[in-house]
Design a protein around this motif. Structure first.
Motif, mmCIF file in Angstrom:
data_model
loop_
_atom_site.group_PDB
_atom_site.id
_atom_site.type_symbol
_atom_site.label_atom_id
_atom_site.label_comp_id
_atom_site.label_asym_id
_atom_site.label_seq_id
_atom_site.Cartn_x
_atom_site.Cartn_y
_atom_site.Cartn_z
ATOM 1 N N ARG A 51 0.823 -1.217 0.000
ATOM 2 C CA ARG A 51 0.000 0.000 0.000
ATOM 3 C C ARG A 51 0.858 1.268 0.000
ATOM 4 N N SER A 52 1.953 1.242 -0.720
ATOM 5 C CA SER A 52 2.828 2.418 -0.779
ATOM 6 C C SER A 52 3.402 2.578 -2.188
ATOM 7 N N VAL A 53 2.535 2.395 -3.178
ATOM 8 C CA VAL A 53 2.997 2.453 -4.565
ATOM 9 C C VAL A 53 3.419 3.863 -4.955
ATOM 10 N N ASP A 54 2.961 4.885 -4.220
ATOM 11 C CA ASP A 54 3.361 6.256 -4.553
ATOM 12 C C ASP A 54 4.870 6.447 -4.457
ATOM 13 N N TYR A 55 5.519 5.753 -3.530
ATOM 14 C CA TYR A 55 6.970 5.864 -3.397
ATOM 15 C C TYR A 55 7.661 5.293 -4.631
ATOM 16 N N LEU A 56 7.171 4.158 -5.103
ATOM 17 C CA LEU A 56 7.763 3.568 -6.297
ATOM 18 C C LEU A 56 7.495 4.437 -7.518
ATOM 19 N N ASP A 57 6.300 4.989 -7.617
ATOM 20 C CA ASP A 57 5.990 5.877 -8.738
ATOM 21 C C ASP A 57 6.875 7.124 -8.718
ATOM 22 N N PHE A 58 7.135 7.651 -7.518
ATOM 23 C CA PHE A 58 8.036 8.804 -7.414
ATOM 24 C C PHE A 58 9.419 8.438 -7.940
ATOM 25 N N TRP A 59 9.954 7.316 -7.496
ATOM 26 C CA TRP A 59 11.286 6.890 -7.936
ATOM 27 C C TRP A 59 11.325 6.732 -9.456
ATOM 28 N N LEU A 60 10.291 6.125 -10.015
ATOM 29 C CA LEU A 60 10.256 5.908 -11.461
ATOM 30 C C LEU A 60 10.096 7.219 -12.224
ATOM 31 N N ASP A 61 9.302 8.140 -11.691
ATOM 32 C CA ASP A 61 9.129 9.423 -12.369
ATOM 33 C C ASP A 61 10.408 10.249 -12.338
ATOM 34 N N VAL A 62 11.152 10.179 -11.233
ATOM 35 C CA VAL A 62 12.429 10.888 -11.181
ATOM 36 C C VAL A 62 13.420 10.255 -12.168
ATOM 37 N N GLY A 109 14.338 28.146 -9.784
ATOM 38 C CA GLY A 109 14.051 27.802 -11.175
ATOM 39 C C GLY A 109 14.827 26.618 -11.689
ATOM 40 N N ARG A 110 15.289 25.737 -10.815
ATOM 41 C CA ARG A 110 16.079 24.586 -11.251
ATOM 42 C C ARG A 110 15.176 23.440 -11.700
ATOM 43 N N ASP A 111 15.632 22.719 -12.692
ATOM 44 C CA ASP A 111 14.920 21.524 -13.139
ATOM 45 C C ASP A 111 15.893 20.406 -13.509
ATOM 46 N N ASP A 112 17.162 20.564 -13.130
ATOM 47 C CA ASP A 112 18.150 19.530 -13.428
ATOM 48 C C ASP A 112 17.945 18.321 -12.530
ATOM 49 N N PRO A 113 18.394 17.136 -12.922
ATOM 50 C CA PRO A 113 18.127 15.905 -12.161
ATOM 51 C C PRO A 113 18.662 15.909 -10.735
ATOM 52 N N GLU A 114 19.748 16.645 -10.474
ATOM 53 C CA GLU A 114 20.333 16.638 -9.135
ATOM 54 C C GLU A 114 19.391 17.223 -8.085
ATOM 55 N N VAL A 115 18.366 17.954 -8.528
ATOM 56 C CA VAL A 115 17.401 18.513 -7.582
ATOM 57 C C VAL A 115 16.748 17.404 -6.762
ATOM 58 N N PHE A 116 16.476 16.278 -7.407
ATOM 59 C CA PHE A 116 15.731 15.202 -6.759
ATOM 60 C C PHE A 116 16.614 14.061 -6.258
ATOM 61 N N ASP A 117 17.937 14.194 -6.389
ATOM 62 C CA ASP A 117 18.827 13.088 -6.038
ATOM 63 C C ASP A 117 18.670 12.637 -4.583
ATOM 64 N N VAL A 118 18.649 13.595 -3.657
ATOM 65 C CA VAL A 118 18.585 13.230 -2.237
ATOM 66 C C VAL A 118 17.276 12.516 -1.926
ATOM 67 N N ALA A 119 16.163 13.041 -2.445
ATOM 68 C CA ALA A 119 14.869 12.413 -2.205
ATOM 69 C C ALA A 119 14.800 11.043 -2.862
ATOM 70 N N LYS A 120 15.387 10.928 -4.037
ATOM 71 C CA LYS A 120 15.372 9.647 -4.744
ATOM 72 C C LYS A 120 16.134 8.581 -3.963
ATOM 73 N N ASP A 121 17.291 8.945 -3.438
ATOM 74 C CA ASP A 121 18.067 8.000 -2.638
ATOM 75 C C ASP A 121 17.345 7.654 -1.342
ATOM 76 N N TYR A 122 16.685 8.638 -0.746
ATOM 77 C CA TYR A 122 15.935 8.400 0.492
ATOM 78 C C TYR A 122 14.816 7.387 0.245
ATOM 79 N N VAL A 123 14.077 7.565 -0.849
ATOM 80 C CA VAL A 123 12.987 6.657 -1.179
ATOM 81 C C VAL A 123 13.536 5.270 -1.518
#
Length: 372
Positions: free
Chosen positions: A44-55, A221-235
């Motif tokens: 019941r936590s598919v949102d975490y996987l969807d976040f990882w895949l979207d990043v 105004g950033r949209d480069d991939p490194e913006v989400f790196d920390v959250a992606k690793d956390y998830v």
């Protein structure tokens, strides 16, 4: 001959890692499709996987954009020279070739993803930051695209239907021309879908982490991939710690989903009740032994389903090479090591059910009868 896993790799003599599953290097029932169904229906936590895949898809979008931009520079179009883009051209040359492979967790680059790719990703992010975005996507439009859908009703992502990591067919590698506004829109969609407080599919992250990402996207105004790196690793670490061990247990050591397990317990108790009633009836009516032999049937069914419940495995289906994905929906077991594990457990469950059936049947067939 054992079937080779994806990318022509030899079969593993071990269970896969989460990184291998997310990169589609595994086969059913431990592939990404099965992990998505497990996260949706059981964890019941598919949102975490969807976040990882979207990043990861956002990273692939950025790679595709830079590759196209770099290709346009390499052909040396006059328009680029006239527009004074020599600085961008030099920056693109420094990035080097960007591989179109699915992006993995930024802090867990091992095996097929080496430090060269990590360095290329860092140069890519630096280039996108220096270039800046040329257009702003509408926040409202991004938020409207993330309408709430109950996780248990959410269908699997279309890309899961093709488990091959071939980048030419990968849905994460766009086949159309990518504009910078597409990258900006992708970053905003991730932010407004998963990270803002009270968003439709909000995932729980440390408050400072979510605030930092929000500030980088909205204020800087950033949209480069490194913006989400920390959250992606956390998830990634959260899934690896909390969900993945249960997934391996459910798919590599078992081949039933919870509704089927409960159904087998119900059937086992029902058949045991019928078997004991029939056994006592033939004893108390002093029925001949050839009639008493019929008690084998309910005891055999009851013992089979009891062993199936205890081991959480259907022995016959496991030996036939099938694993249950959803209730009464079976998938072919294609991962050789998983098939080996399930075969051993299925054999043990089948042996226990045979011994239990034999013990109960012999007891009630040979016990002296008494007419009441």
């Amino acid at each position: 001959m054992a079937e080779e896993s994806t990318l022509g790799q030899p079969p593993r003599n071990r269970l896969p890692t989460l990184s291998e599953v997310l990169h589609r290097y595994t086969l059913s029932p431990v592939d990404l499709y099965s992990f998505y169904i497990y996260m949706r229906d059981q964890q019941r936590s598919v949102d975490y996987l969807d976040f990882w895949l979207d990043v990861s898809q956002h990273m692939s979008l950025c790679r595709h954009y830079v590759r196209e931009l770099r290709r346009s520079v390499l052909v040396a179009t006059p328009e680029l020279e006239k527009s004074g883009s020599k600085r961008s051209s030099a920056a693109l040359e420094n990035i080097g070739d960007i591989p179109l492979v699915e992006a993995g967790p930024s802090g867990f680059r091992t095996g097929n993803v080496d430090t060269t790719e990590k360095d290329a990703d860092q140069r890519l992010s630096a280039f996108l930051r220096s270039e800046g975005h040329t257009s702003q996507a509408s926040p409202q439009g991004s938020m409207d695209s993330a309408r709430k859908v109950p996780s248990n009703e959410r269908p699997p992502r279309p890309s899961f239907m093709n488990s091959s990591p071939d980048t030419k067919n990968d849905s994460n590698s766009p086949s159309h021309t990518v504009a910078r506004s597409d990258i900006r829109r992708s970053a905003e969609k991730i932010l407004y879908t998963y990270l803002l407080q009270n968003s439709e599919r909000e995932i729980i992250l440390p408050e400072d982490m979510a605030s930092s990402i929000t500030e980088m996207v909205e204020s800087d105004g950033r949209d480069d991939p490194e913006v989400f790196d920390v959250a992606k690793d956390y998830v990634f670490q959260a899934m690896e710690r909390d969900a993945f061990p249960g997934f391996l247990r459910a798919k590599a050591l078992e081949n039933l989903v919870p509704p089927s397990i409960v159904a087998r317990l119900t059937l086992a108790l029902t058949c045991f009740g019928g078997g004991f009633w029939a056994a006592f009836f033939v004893i108390l009516t002093d029925a001949p032994r050839n009639i008493r032999c019929w008690v084998i049937l309910p005891f055999a069914i009851a013992s089979y389903f009891l062993a199936s419940y205890q081991y959480k495995i259907d022995p016959v289906m496991a030996l036939a090479g099938f694993s249950e994905c959803t209730f009464m929906n079976w998938l072919l077991i294609r991962e050789p090591y998983v098939q080996l594990l399930l075969t051993k457990r299925a054999t043990a469950a089948l042996l226990i059910s045979v011994l239990l059936t034999a013990a109960l049947s012999i007891l009630f067939i040979l016990v002296p009868g008494k007419m009441i």
